[in-house]
Write a protein that holds these residues in place. Structure first.
Motif, PDB file in Angstrom:
ATOM      1  N   ARG A  51      18.658  64.573 143.395  1.00 22.03           N
ATOM      2  CA  ARG A  51      20.016  64.678 143.929  1.00 22.03           C
ATOM      3  C   ARG A  51      21.029  64.818 142.791  1.00 22.03           C
ATOM      4  N   ARG A 107      20.620  68.331 141.045  1.00 23.62           N
ATOM      5  CA  ARG A 107      21.217  69.412 141.838  1.00 23.62           C
ATOM      6  C   ARG A 107      22.745  69.382 141.739  1.00 23.62           C
ATOM      7  N   ARG A 108      23.322  68.192 141.741  1.00 21.71           N
ATOM      8  CA  ARG A 108      24.779  68.066 141.654  1.00 21.71           C
ATOM      9  C   ARG A 108      25.282  68.570 140.301  1.00 21.71           C
ATOM     10  N   GLN A 109      24.533  68.318 139.240  1.00 21.21           N
ATOM     11  CA  GLN A 109      24.960  68.735 137.903  1.00 21.21           C
ATOM     12  C   GLN A 109      24.741  70.214 137.659  1.00 21.21           C
ATOM     13  N   HIS A 110      23.808  70.831 138.349  1.00 19.83           N
ATOM     14  CA  HIS A 110      23.453  72.236 138.095  1.00 19.83           C
ATOM     15  C   HIS A 110      23.890  73.165 139.199  1.00 19.83           C
ATOM     16  N   ARG A 111      24.991  72.887 139.816  1.00 22.90           N
ATOM     17  CA  ARG A 111      25.528  73.793 140.834  1.00 22.90           C
ATOM     18  C   ARG A 111      26.387  74.830 140.230  1.00 22.90           C
TER      19      ARG A 111
END
Length: 149
Positions: free
Chosen positions: A142, A145-149
């Motif tokens: 989670r 994914r938040r850091q690599h958007r």
């Protein structure tokens, strides 16, 4: 001389689809502290190691305490309020006292089912470690994914 069960091989933490659940009469006997036939050994291990094992232990304790409390309330003379408070107070003390020996009681049940002492604790720790690992992996994914958007 102490009786030693013949079967001593622990099972994996995963619950087996072939587990047999005891019927009401056998479960009642088991709740009172009796042993079950070896056909129920996997269920016993599940019973003392699943996520809700402390609640299951409480239910078994209530099965032991409630009939005695009811008999005492019915048979002891005196005002009903005093009889009820005595039964409730005595039951609470008994439940608290037995929760002190929660781990020992579950290990004893697993031992009666043919497992080595410490098996229930080990299985609970393995299950908790698996849950913690899954939660950590989910949290990592989670955040990633938040850091690599």
């Amino acid at each position: 001389m102490r009786w030693i069960p013949r079967i001593r091989n622990p099972v994996s933490p995963a619950t087996s689809a072939s587990q047999r659940r005891p019927g009401p009469a056998r479960w009642f006997w088991y709740a009172l502290g009796g042993g079950l036939p070896m056909a129920y050994r996997e269920w016993v291990l599940h019973d003392v190691t699943c996520r809700t094992w402390p609640l299951r232990h409480l239910l078994r304790l209530l099965v032991q305490v409630v009939p005695v409390a009811v008999v005492l309330v019915v048979l002891i003379p005196g005002p009903m309020s005093v009889r009820l408070m005595a039964a409730i107070g005595g039951s609470l003390v008994g439940l608290l006292y037995s929760f002190v020996f929660l781990y020992e009681a579950t290990e004893s049940r697993a031992w009666k089912a043919g497992y080595d002492h410490g098996t229930a604790k080990r299985v609970r720790e393995e299950r908790n470690a698996g849950r913690a690992l899954a939660a950590a992996a989910s949290d990592f994914e989670r955040r990633w994914r938040r850091q690599h958007r």
